[in-house]
Design an enzyme around this catalytic site. Structure first.
Site, PDB file in Angstrom:
ATOM      1  N   ASP A   1     -34.602  63.246-106.551  1.00  0.00           N
ATOM      2  CA  ASP A   1     -34.686  62.548-105.255  1.00  0.00           C
ATOM      3  C   ASP A   1     -33.310  62.395-104.617  1.00  0.00           C
ATOM      4  O   ASP A   1     -32.921  61.313-104.180  1.00  0.00           O
ATOM      5  CB  ASP A   1     -35.350  61.187-105.443  1.00  0.00           C
TER       6      ASP A   1
ATOM      7  N   GLY B   1     -32.038  45.977 -98.563  1.00  0.00           N
ATOM      8  CA  GLY B   1     -32.914  47.041 -98.089  1.00  0.00           C
ATOM      9  C   GLY B   1     -34.121  47.178 -98.996  1.00  0.00           C
ATOM     10  O   GLY B   1     -34.340  46.380 -99.903  1.00  0.00           O
TER      11      GLY B   1
END
Length: 310
Positions: free
Chosen positions: A147, A33
């Site tokens: 995050d 990814g």
């Protein structure tokens, strides 16, 4: 490109030949990814260890590379992805992590990987909360992740959850705040109060975790852009406390197989995490509530099976 890395982390350095060997020269077949800082590949080191390798090629993310090495080189916890090594080669940087074979939480909530059961979701939430609790009370200073989101929650072979991607993390003194020059994080997960005052502290992570908790409960994205009137998930959940029923908030994939008591407890916990900064719980309080919800669920299931057996 020379980077000023902490001396204590130098034992982590890996040669570029090992990176290329592990990934078969960054072959596309090993591509997993892509994040903001670069592509991620699956690999096998020469010692036969299976790993995930992040390839950072944009010079603008060198700071990200340095922060991950500095913050993770000596930080170890079962619910944090382990940084195994790094490679600094010319204009390219590589970070080597343990491989989490069940992908990330986003793939399970919104993809086609399968369905996570209610107890699995609670266990994932507990794991994440424990990881954040550890970071926020770390002996060298509070590590604020900045995050927290489903794509940064990786799942091991037994669906144990591990927090990943510390490229935005910041180490501050426990109980203190840091004034940020710019808002960092991902849309939908960033604390609205942080967007206003730019003050980085542990409460921002608690807010982001609360949003993830709402997603574990509902299987919904942070905002449904396909709706006639798109509404943020947190606002939708909060509206249900004003006369609505929270039953309709549950992920249809659960098919009603969850403890209503534990669901309500977790739902209210998520709302407290996304409330005003001063009123948010600490992560150790979050862990306690989630463990309570998990125990309620396990006992309810055991009681149900016992009655079914009779």
């Amino acid at each position: 490109m020379k980077h000023d890395l902490p001396k204590k982390s130098r034992y982590l350095k890996v040669h570029i030949k090992e990176i290329l060997y592990a990934t078969n020269n960054l072959d596309q077949s090993n591509y997993i990814g892509e994040g903001t800082a670069g592509k991620v590949y699956r690999g096998v080191l020469s010692n036969k260890q299976h790993v995930a390798i992040k390839h950072i090629i944009d010079d603008g993310f060198v700071e990200t590379f340095l922060r991950e090495v500095r913050n993770l080189a000596l930080v170890r916890h079962p619910n944090l992805v382990t940084l195994l090594g790094y490679c600094d080669y010319g204009d390219e940087c590589f970070l080597i992590y343990e491989l989490c074979t069940n992908g990330n939480l986003s793939e399970w909530l919104f993809g086609k990987n399968g369905v996570l059961s209610w107890t699995q979701r609670l266990e994932i939430a507990v794991d994440c909360a424990r990881g954040l609790w550890f970071l926020h009370t770390y002996s060298e200073g509070c590590i604020v992740h900045r995050d927290i989101k489903p794509t940064n929650i990786l799942l091991g072979p037994n669906y144990e959850a591990k927090l990943s991607d510390f490229g935005l993390s910041k180490v501050i003194d426990i109980g203190e705040t840091y004034a940020s020059s710019e808002v960092r994080g991902t849309f939908g997960y960033v604390d609205p109060e942080y967007q206003g005052d730019r003050q980085v502290n542990a409460a921002g992570d608690v807010y982001s975790f609360g949003i993830v908790l709402l997603q574990l409960l509902s299987g919904r994205r942070v905002i449904n852009m396909n709706a006639s009137k798109p509404m943020p998930l947190e606002r939708m959940a909060r509206s249900l406390t004003k006369g609505g029923s929270i039953v309709g908030f549950a992920d249809p994939k659960l098919e009603g197989e969850y403890s209503a008591e534990a669901f309500k407890l977790t739902f209210m916990l998520a709302l407290s995490c996304t409330g005003h900064k001063q009123e948010r719980p600490s992560m150790n309080q979050v862990v306690e509530k989630l463990e309570e919800a998990h125990n309620i669920s396990v006992n309810a299931k055991a009681s149900y099976l016992h009655k079914a057996k009779d």
